[in-house]
Design an enzyme around this catalytic site. Structure first.
Site, short mmCIF file in Angstrom:
data_model
loop_
_atom_site.label_atom_id
_atom_site.label_comp_id
_atom_site.label_asym_id
_atom_site.label_seq_id
_atom_site.Cartn_x
_atom_site.Cartn_y
_atom_site.Cartn_z
CD1 TRP A 48 0.61 0.59 3.00
CD2 TRP A 48 -1.07 -0.72 3.64
NE1 TRP A 48 0.77 0.36 4.33
CE2 TRP A 48 -0.26 -0.46 4.75
CE3 TRP A 48 -2.20 -1.52 3.80
CZ2 TRP A 48 -0.53 -0.98 6.01
CZ3 TRP A 48 -2.46 -2.03 5.06
CH2 TRP A 48 -1.65 -1.76 6.13
FE1 SF4 Z 1 4.79 -1.69 0.77
FE2 SF4 Z 1 7.11 -1.18 1.98
FE3 SF4 Z 1 4.84 -0.29 3.06
FE4 SF4 Z 1 5.40 -2.89 3.08
S1 SF4 Z 1 6.55 -1.27 4.16
S2 SF4 Z 1 3.42 -1.97 2.53
S3 SF4 Z 1 6.45 -3.17 1.11
S4 SF4 Z 1 5.72 0.34 1.08
#
Ligand code: SF4
Ligand code: SF4
Length: 152
Positions: A48
């Site tokens: 997300w």
């Molecule tokens: Fe996506 Fe990174 Fe957030 Fe996990 S931490 S949801 S991989 S942007």
């Protein structure tokens, strides 16, 4: 659009049991390929774009793919986290770069009182109130049905 790892920059967090990006992802998407010692996003459709992994990676090895409608032709947004601030570098599609620095804490790193003065008792699990209620609401007791009837 999902995050992705730039292999040349990723050092696998020097083979720690759990890498920083694994630790921080709220969706548990980042994994470490132990053979290659490189992390990757295992389910890009579930990402997300919260940027948590991008911000925590000290090697700046993770980026989030920008949407084609507002980041075409090489525009990019990349954060660099410090102990007391975060610096966002925004690259526009005409290659102009602007940087924005914001403070991220009001107390020294590592000094946060995670319980904030509230205690946890073993039978709290059976309590319908949230953990810090009613004190965090500035009340000694939450109103119950009798209090509401009296208000009428
Ligand atoms: Fe996506 Fe990174 Fe957030 Fe996990 S931490 S949801 S991989 S942007
Ligand atoms: Fe690689 Fe960065 Fe993830 Fe560490 S936090 S494993 S360096 S991508």
């Amino acid at each position: 659009m999902p995050s992705f790892v730039i292999n040349e920059k990723c050092d696998g967090c020097k083979s720690l049991d759990k890498t920083a990006c694994q630790y921080i992802c709220p969706n548990d998407l980042m994994v470490l390929d132990r053979e290659k010692n490189k992390a990757y996003n295992r389910a890009v459709e579930m990402c997300w774009e919260c940027y948590s992994c991008v911000k925590i990676c000290s090697n700046q090895a993770i980026e989030v793919r920008g949407y084609a409608d507002f980041m075409p032709l090489g525009a990019a947004v990349q954060p660099m986290r410090g102990t007391d601030s975060i610096l966002w570098s925004v690259k526009f599609r005409n290659n102009k770069i602007k940087r924005f620095k914001f403070p991220v804490r009001t107390i020294p790193e590592g000094t946060l009182d995670t319980d904030a003065g509230f205690t946890t008792e073993p039978d709290d699990i059976d309590n319908p109130l949230l953990r810090t209620e009613p004190g965090s609401l500035g009340l000694s007791k939450l109103p119950d049905i009798d209090d509401i009837i009296q208000l009428d």
